[in-house]
Design a protein around this motif. Structure first.
Motif, PDB file in Angstrom:
ATOM      1  N   GLU A   1       1.924  19.447  -2.529  1.00  0.00           N
ATOM      2  CA  GLU A   1       1.917  18.658  -3.773  1.00  0.00           C
ATOM      3  C   GLU A   1       1.389  17.248  -3.502  1.00  0.00           C
ATOM      4  N   PHE A   2       1.785  16.670  -2.370  1.00  0.00           N
ATOM      5  CA  PHE A   2       1.293  15.344  -1.991  1.00  0.00           C
ATOM      6  C   PHE A   2      -0.227  15.376  -1.831  1.00  0.00           C
ATOM      7  N   TYR A   3      -0.730  16.384  -1.127  1.00  0.00           N
ATOM      8  CA  TYR A   3      -2.174  16.492  -0.915  1.00  0.00           C
ATOM      9  C   TYR A   3      -2.937  16.684  -2.230  1.00  0.00           C
ATOM     10  N   ARG A   4      -2.321  17.333  -3.191  1.00  0.00           N
ATOM     11  CA  ARG A   4      -2.994  17.527  -4.484  1.00  0.00           C
ATOM     12  C   ARG A   4      -3.126  16.198  -5.238  1.00  0.00           C
ATOM     13  N   SER A   5      -2.182  15.285  -5.004  1.00  0.00           N
ATOM     14  CA  SER A   5      -2.163  14.024  -5.750  1.00  0.00           C
ATOM     15  C   SER A   5      -2.942  12.894  -5.081  1.00  0.00           C
ATOM     16  N   ILE A   6      -3.036  12.894  -3.761  1.00  0.00           N
ATOM     17  CA  ILE A   6      -3.544  11.724  -3.040  1.00  0.00           C
ATOM     18  C   ILE A   6      -5.041  11.455  -3.222  1.00  0.00           C
ATOM     19  N   PRO A   7      -5.911  12.449  -3.455  1.00  0.00           N
ATOM     20  CA  PRO A   7      -7.344  12.124  -3.562  1.00  0.00           C
ATOM     21  C   PRO A   7      -7.692  11.163  -4.701  1.00  0.00           C
ATOM     22  N   THR A   8      -6.873  11.110  -5.736  1.00  0.00           N
ATOM     23  CA  THR A   8      -7.180  10.232  -6.868  1.00  0.00           C
ATOM     24  C   THR A   8      -6.606   8.827  -6.692  1.00  0.00           C
ATOM     25  N   PHE A   9      -5.922   8.562  -5.578  1.00  0.00           N
ATOM     26  CA  PHE A   9      -5.391   7.222  -5.325  1.00  0.00           C
ATOM     27  C   PHE A   9      -6.530   6.299  -4.887  1.00  0.00           C
ATOM     28  N   LYS A  10      -6.700   5.184  -5.583  1.00  0.00           N
ATOM     29  CA  LYS A  10      -7.820   4.275  -5.312  1.00  0.00           C
ATOM     30  C   LYS A  10      -7.400   2.998  -4.597  1.00  0.00           C
ATOM     31  N   GLY A  11      -6.097   2.833  -4.358  1.00  0.00           N
ATOM     32  CA  GLY A  11      -5.628   1.646  -3.659  1.00  0.00           C
ATOM     33  C   GLY A  11      -5.029   0.622  -4.603  1.00  0.00           C
ATOM     34  N   ALA A  12      -4.275  -0.324  -4.026  1.00  0.00           N
ATOM     35  CA  ALA A  12      -3.672  -1.406  -4.800  1.00  0.00           C
ATOM     36  C   ALA A  12      -4.668  -2.557  -4.903  1.00  0.00           C
ATOM     37  N   ALA A  13      -4.484  -3.416  -5.904  1.00  0.00           N
ATOM     38  CA  ALA A  13      -5.367  -4.562  -6.094  1.00  0.00           C
ATOM     39  C   ALA A  13      -5.373  -5.445  -4.844  1.00  0.00           C
ATOM     40  N   LYS A  14      -6.554  -5.878  -4.447  1.00  0.00           N
ATOM     41  CA  LYS A  14      -6.759  -6.793  -3.311  1.00  0.00           C
ATOM     42  C   LYS A  14      -6.380  -6.173  -1.976  1.00  0.00           C
ATOM     43  N   ARG A  15      -6.291  -4.859  -1.901  1.00  0.00           N
ATOM     44  CA  ARG A  15      -6.063  -4.176  -0.618  1.00  0.00           C
ATOM     45  C   ARG A  15      -7.288  -3.325  -0.331  1.00  0.00           C
TER      46      ARG A  15
ATOM     47  N   SER B   1       0.836  -1.215   0.000  1.00  0.00           N
ATOM     48  CA  SER B   1       0.000   0.000   0.000  1.00  0.00           C
ATOM     49  C   SER B   1       0.865   1.258   0.000  1.00  0.00           C
ATOM     50  N   ILE B   2       1.909   1.281   0.829  1.00  0.00           N
ATOM     51  CA  ILE B   2       2.785   2.455   0.901  1.00  0.00           C
ATOM     52  C   ILE B   2       3.497   2.666  -0.431  1.00  0.00           C
ATOM     53  N   THR B   3       4.045   1.579  -0.975  1.00  0.00           N
ATOM     54  CA  THR B   3       4.732   1.679  -2.270  1.00  0.00           C
ATOM     55  C   THR B   3       3.776   2.192  -3.336  1.00  0.00           C
ATOM     56  N   SER B   4       2.556   1.686  -3.327  1.00  0.00           N
ATOM     57  CA  SER B   4       1.555   2.088  -4.321  1.00  0.00           C
ATOM     58  C   SER B   4       1.224   3.571  -4.222  1.00  0.00           C
ATOM     59  N   ILE B   5       1.092   4.081  -2.998  1.00  0.00           N
ATOM     60  CA  ILE B   5       0.800   5.512  -2.803  1.00  0.00           C
ATOM     61  C   ILE B   5       1.944   6.352  -3.352  1.00  0.00           C
ATOM     62  N   ILE B   6       3.169   5.966  -3.015  1.00  0.00           N
ATOM     63  CA  ILE B   6       4.340   6.723  -3.496  1.00  0.00           C
ATOM     64  C   ILE B   6       4.373   6.744  -5.021  1.00  0.00           C
ATOM     65  N   LEU B   7       4.154   5.587  -5.641  1.00  0.00           N
ATOM     66  CA  LEU B   7       4.178   5.498  -7.099  1.00  0.00           C
ATOM     67  C   LEU B   7       3.104   6.383  -7.723  1.00  0.00           C
ATOM     68  N   HIS B   8       1.924   6.363  -7.120  1.00  0.00           N
ATOM     69  CA  HIS B   8       0.825   7.186  -7.637  1.00  0.00           C
ATOM     70  C   HIS B   8       1.178   8.673  -7.585  1.00  0.00           C
ATOM     71  N   VAL B   9       1.726   9.101  -6.450  1.00  0.00           N
ATOM     72  CA  VAL B   9       2.056  10.526  -6.283  1.00  0.00           C
ATOM     73  C   VAL B   9       3.184  10.940  -7.225  1.00  0.00           C
ATOM     74  N   LEU B  10       4.227  10.119  -7.321  1.00  0.00           N
ATOM     75  CA  LEU B  10       5.341  10.441  -8.225  1.00  0.00           C
ATOM     76  C   LEU B  10       4.863  10.572  -9.666  1.00  0.00           C
ATOM     77  N   LYS B  11       4.003   9.636 -10.070  1.00  0.00           N
ATOM     78  CA  LYS B  11       3.480   9.681 -11.441  1.00  0.00           C
ATOM     79  C   LYS B  11       2.618  10.924 -11.642  1.00  0.00           C
ATOM     80  N   ASP B  12       1.777  11.222 -10.664  1.00  0.00           N
ATOM     81  CA  ASP B  12       0.894  12.384 -10.766  1.00  0.00           C
ATOM     82  C   ASP B  12       1.684  13.692 -10.812  1.00  0.00           C
ATOM     83  N   GLN B  13       2.861  13.689 -10.181  1.00  0.00           N
ATOM     84  CA  GLN B  13       3.710  14.875 -10.161  1.00  0.00           C
ATOM     85  C   GLN B  13       4.704  14.901 -11.338  1.00  0.00           C
TER      86      GLN B  13
END
Length: 451
Positions: free
Chosen positions: A293-307, A117-129
């Motif tokens: 910047e993190f707060y701008r990206s995090i609302p669109t994070f939907k979670g990793a598969a099966k989490r 979950s943590i790795t997924s959040i980081i990846l989402h934010v980096l990509k969004d930024q």
């Protein structure tokens, strides 16, 4: 262009790494004695699915730049023996990832729970930024075709597993990445077959922490007493950054972060996920991303598969699926769903599937882990138990172990399916938890109950 051969190419991470190398322009071949979906179709589409299953020493030639050895292979594997005879470099996948990322800033996310979950959040934010990065993550994430990327990016984010590296190397995978930044989310006994002594298991995380270089950073969850104890013991001279649970409110079954910018709705919930989010934020800060910047990206994070994945949703009920199998993961997931929807009945189904969870000696660790659910169900596949050469536990044993005198046991997938389909899901959530698939239980009829 490099030329690599995979021994046990069908594994989740192994086949993703093979596909990433094809994408990078390398020449890839592989072998395995069994390959399941989705690995089979994905390898076939890339043109690297083995024509015949099995091990073939003739596939190993002196012009190979390296062998990548999967954990599924044995030390007497004929392809491995041939490679050793020819003096071809043999890498486990963690060793190979390090070999490919020596000139990058390496971020390793470790812990008994929460690392995907943590790795997924980081990846989402980096990509969004719009930041260029490589990665290795243990689940499929929305917006990412593969679980592995290797390129010329200056940063790589790695989900670091404490499980064994390869048949030739019985040490945890995460030691091989030699991190610049490490995050440790939690320590709770897992992999009982490899670490039967809890003190030995805990010591692996302290050793990882102590690998942090003077110029590096250790980020750790101080809410977890064992993580906090290890961090305080660690002898590193680099930066130590503790984190806690991000402040949040639950309003109408939705979670809102409490921030300096006001309330911010997010798509994940539960104390563990709020800790995961805070840890991910600290890593992003270490990589130069600001809090705003993190707060701008995090609302669109939907979670990793099966989490805490929503499989179906109705007006008064939701069908959730989660990878939870270890006691700490199970308890955190059950509590998160119940706290998010306190007025709804909660039916929780846990498939005991791993060696640890099926072991009678390990069972007491599950005590009170399903305390918050209204209906507690355990599914055991007798075939899976027999394959692991363990004793099939009965309902009385499980009730005592889980400390749930009303716990219900199913040992047949069809009987479990009939029971679940017979339930009324008005004002009710159903939580399915497993690292398996309930012996190929068809979830479509269950999904229909929530439409």
């Amino acid at each position: 262009m490099q030329k690599y051969h995979f021994i046990a190419i069908g594994g989740a991470v192994m086949h993703n790494l093979a596909l990433a190398l094809v994408q990078k322009g390398d020449q890839v071949s592989g072998s395995d004695d069994e390959i399941y979906e989705p690995s089979r179709t994905r390898l076939a589409k890339a043109g690297i699915l083995p024509a015949v299953y099995g091990w073939f020493p003739e596939k190993i030639s002196a012009d190979l730049d390296g062998i990548i050895l999967g954990m599924h292979a044995r030390i007497d594997n004929p392809e491995l023996i041939k490679a050793q005879e020819l003096g071809i470099p043999v890498y486990s996948f963690p060793e190979f990832i390090f070999n490919q990322s020596q000139n990058k800033k390496r971020v390793v996310i470790a812990g008994s729970h929460g690392k995907t979950s943590i790795t997924s959040i980081i990846l989402h934010v980096l990509k969004d930024q719009n930041i260029d990065f490589d990665y290795l993550v243990g689940a499929q994430i929305e917006g990412f075709d593969l679980m592995v990327r290797l390129s010329d990016a200056p940063v790589i984010v790695i989900e670091g597993d404490e499980y064994l590296t390869s048949p030739l190397d019985r040490t945890p995978k995460f030691f091989h990445y030699r991190h610049d930044i490490a995050l440790v989310s939690g320590i709770a006994w897992d992999h009982f077959n490899v670490f039967p002594d809890f003190e030995v298991y805990k010591d692996q995380f302290l050793k990882l922490m102590n690998q942090t270089p003077e110029s590096g950073e250790l980020i750790y969850c101080e809410v977890d007493p064992l993580v906090n104890e290890a961090a305080e013991k660690s002898s590193i001279t680099g930066v130590k950054t503790p984190y806690r649970t991000h402040p949040a409110k639950i309003i109408g079954g939705k979670t809102f972060l409490q921030t300096d910018l006001g309330l911010l709705e997010i798509g994940i919930f539960g104390d563990h996920n709020l800790q995961n989010l805070q840890g991910a934020m600290e890593v992003c800060r270490a990589l130069g991303i600001s809090t705003s910047e993190f707060y701008r990206s995090i609302p669109t994070f939907k979670g990793a598969a099966k989490r805490q994945e929503t499989l179906a949703s109705g007006k008064t009920g939701i069908l959730f699926r989660d990878f939870a199998h270890a006691p700490s993961k199970l308890k955190a997931t059950v509590n998160a769903v119940k706290n998010q929807f306190p007025d709804r009945r909660l039916i929780s189904v846990q498939e005991l599937h791993t060696y640890s969870s099926l072991n009678k000696e390990f069972l007491p660790n599950y005590a009170n882990s399903m305390e918050e659910t209204d209906v507690a169900i355990i599914y055991l596949n007798p075939h899976a138990v027999a394959l692991k050469k363990l004793e099939l536990m009965d309902e009385a044993t499980l009730r005592e172990g889980f400390k749930r005198p009303d716990l219900i046991l199913f040992t047949e997938s069809q009987a479990l399916k009939e029971y679940l389909l017979a339930q009324n899901y008005s004002n009710t959530n159903l939580l399915l938890m497993s690292s398996g698939n309930y012996d190929n239980l068809d979830l479509e009829p269950l999904k229909a109950k929530f439409n």
